[in-house]
Motif scaffolding. Sequence first.
Motif, PDB file in Angstrom:
ATOM      1  N   LEU A  60       0.857  -1.185   0.000  1.00 16.92           N
ATOM      2  CA  LEU A  60       0.000   0.000   0.000  1.00 16.92           C
ATOM      3  C   LEU A  60       0.899   1.243   0.000  1.00 16.92           C
ATOM      4  O   LEU A  60       1.770   1.390   0.858  1.00 16.92           O
ATOM      5  CB  LEU A  60      -0.903   0.005   1.236  1.00 16.92           C
ATOM      6  CG  LEU A  60      -1.918   1.135   1.362  1.00 16.92           C
ATOM      7  CD1 LEU A  60      -2.832   1.206   0.145  1.00 16.92           C
ATOM      8  CD2 LEU A  60      -2.741   0.965   2.639  1.00 16.92           C
ATOM      9  N   PHE A  61       0.682   2.120  -0.994  1.00 16.53           N
ATOM     10  CA  PHE A  61       1.547   3.289  -1.189  1.00 16.53           C
ATOM     11  C   PHE A  61       0.725   4.570  -1.176  1.00 16.53           C
ATOM     12  O   PHE A  61      -0.456   4.580  -1.565  1.00 16.53           O
ATOM     13  CB  PHE A  61       2.270   3.210  -2.540  1.00 16.53           C
ATOM     14  CG  PHE A  61       3.176   2.029  -2.693  1.00 16.53           C
ATOM     15  CD1 PHE A  61       4.489   2.085  -2.208  1.00 16.53           C
ATOM     16  CD2 PHE A  61       2.744   0.867  -3.318  1.00 16.53           C
ATOM     17  CE1 PHE A  61       5.351   0.998  -2.369  1.00 16.53           C
ATOM     18  CE2 PHE A  61       3.594  -0.220  -3.474  1.00 16.53           C
ATOM     19  CZ  PHE A  61       4.892  -0.150  -2.995  1.00 16.53           C
ATOM     20  N   SER A  62       1.366   5.642  -0.762  1.00 15.02           N
ATOM     21  CA  SER A  62       0.841   6.986  -1.018  1.00 15.02           C
ATOM     22  C   SER A  62       1.700   7.645  -2.074  1.00 15.02           C
ATOM     23  O   SER A  62       2.918   7.386  -2.162  1.00 15.02           O
ATOM     24  CB  SER A  62       0.837   7.828   0.257  1.00 15.02           C
ATOM     25  OG  SER A  62       2.150   8.086   0.708  1.00 15.02           O
ATOM     26  N   ILE A  63       1.084   8.485  -2.894  1.00 16.81           N
ATOM     27  CA  ILE A  63       1.796   9.161  -3.986  1.00 16.81           C
ATOM     28  C   ILE A  63       1.489  10.655  -3.908  1.00 16.81           C
ATOM     29  O   ILE A  63       0.316  11.066  -3.865  1.00 16.81           O
ATOM     30  CB  ILE A  63       1.364   8.605  -5.358  1.00 16.81           C
ATOM     31  CG1 ILE A  63       1.751   7.108  -5.453  1.00 16.81           C
ATOM     32  CG2 ILE A  63       2.000   9.400  -6.491  1.00 16.81           C
ATOM     33  CD1 ILE A  63       1.264   6.454  -6.709  1.00 16.81           C
ATOM     34  N   GLN A  64       2.549  11.473  -3.887  1.00 19.02           N
ATOM     35  CA  GLN A  64       2.393  12.928  -3.878  1.00 19.02           C
ATOM     36  C   GLN A  64       3.280  13.552  -4.929  1.00 19.02           C
ATOM     37  O   GLN A  64       4.356  13.048  -5.221  1.00 19.02           O
ATOM     38  CB  GLN A  64       2.766  13.475  -2.496  1.00 19.02           C
ATOM     39  CG  GLN A  64       1.728  13.202  -1.428  1.00 19.02           C
ATOM     40  CD  GLN A  64       2.128  13.779  -0.100  1.00 19.02           C
ATOM     41  OE1 GLN A  64       3.004  13.258   0.576  1.00 19.02           O
ATOM     42  NE2 GLN A  64       1.484  14.848   0.299  1.00 19.02           N
TER      43      GLN A  64
END
Length: 447
Positions: free
Chosen positions: A443-447
């Motif tokens: 599970l990743f966050s992308i900014q």
Amino acid sequence: MKIKIWIFLSYLFVQLASAQKNENVISSLAQQPPMGWNSYNCFGGNVTEDEVKQNADYMATHLKQYGWEYVVLDFLWYCDDQNSPEAFVNRRPEQHIDSFGRLIPSVKNHPSSSNGRGLKPLGDYIHSKGLKFGIHIMRGMPRQAVKQNTPILNSNATAASVANMTDTCIWYGGLVGLNMTKEGAQEYYNSIFKLYASWGVDFIKVDDISFPYHADEIEAVNKAINNCGRKIVLSLSPGPAFISNPKHLREHANMWRISADFWDKWESLVKQLHLCQQWAPLVTEGHWPDADMLPLGHLAIRHEVKGNKERYTNFTKNEQYFMMTLWSIFRSPLMMGGHMPDNDPFTLSLMTNKEVIRVNQHTVNNREVKFANGISVWTAEDKIGDIIYVAFLNINDTAVNTQLPLSVIGKKGKVKLKNLWDQSEKEIQDRIDVTVPEHGGLLFSIQ
């Protein structure tokens, strides 16, 4: 003319007052997926008051700050002893009832309920910890009430006159359904929810009601909540719920099971993924398809289901990451099933990852964008920040290398990619390249 206008205005006032009185309480509740603990996976129908308190203490100390709040007392709190030699399907144990045919607690297992206090002392204890109190009930009316033909509170009817003796649960014989066309049937449901409200109950899981689908009794339960004077979150069980008619579910419940009982078997987890794929487009806030309890940690300490032996979860660490990632990106309610005081550090880490919990609680547009070669890819958007979340779920028995172009999620150029499970970060450009472990979830966050 003035008299006619006055009569018309009076009529409108009565209708508006009636509409306000019958407002659908559940529509304002559970705006995020409920998070809590349920006693069933670890204690079955044999949990004691002390064990419930132990889990409330643990939640207050270790989990409350992360959003965990419901402590739910499951199955058979109204019976003394569940060690029956009979097959579970045929069991009809003695159940404690009051003079109006309503189930009341076993004083043996819940000592504070003595002298007619019911579950209020337990609810008060849970509330004193800043938590919320939930209970499990079965659909219908106890057989003892029918046999004794007890009166129904606020009705001239009696138990035998509203009971539907041909309609009983296929796996537990202690109760029978109600004939909702009979005067007194709605009043019986009203009476039990008035009792639960007086105990301070905040959450009720109603069993044997959504599969097979009992629309009339679901409506009766909803109406009883609206009239009980307390805001109570309504959970329907078991599943699979009828996916072709979510409108009725949304109008009458906060959450509903999408499967039969889910346990710690890999094959079952793969099935949950496929169910989540089907239900994801139908998720709306306040009304949550429920992928069932999380069988983590110490399970089946005592359990009536044959072959369900005491153990720590059978899921590998990879499979636990898979499950928590799926439940979070799908936005299922999070209900821990293990005895929490026995949690090991890894189990606790799964439950206290703030960023993963945020995906579950505060995202929109959650959806699967790709399923190929045994890899399911999901995305979601943060409600507040300019963050996109991406999940990779691998149902293969081997690790798999996979890619996802950033254009699929509306990004391009360089972005920061953060692994929410191990907290590692890196810059990437144009695409995500990952190796997803066998049976694993990323599970990743992308900014």
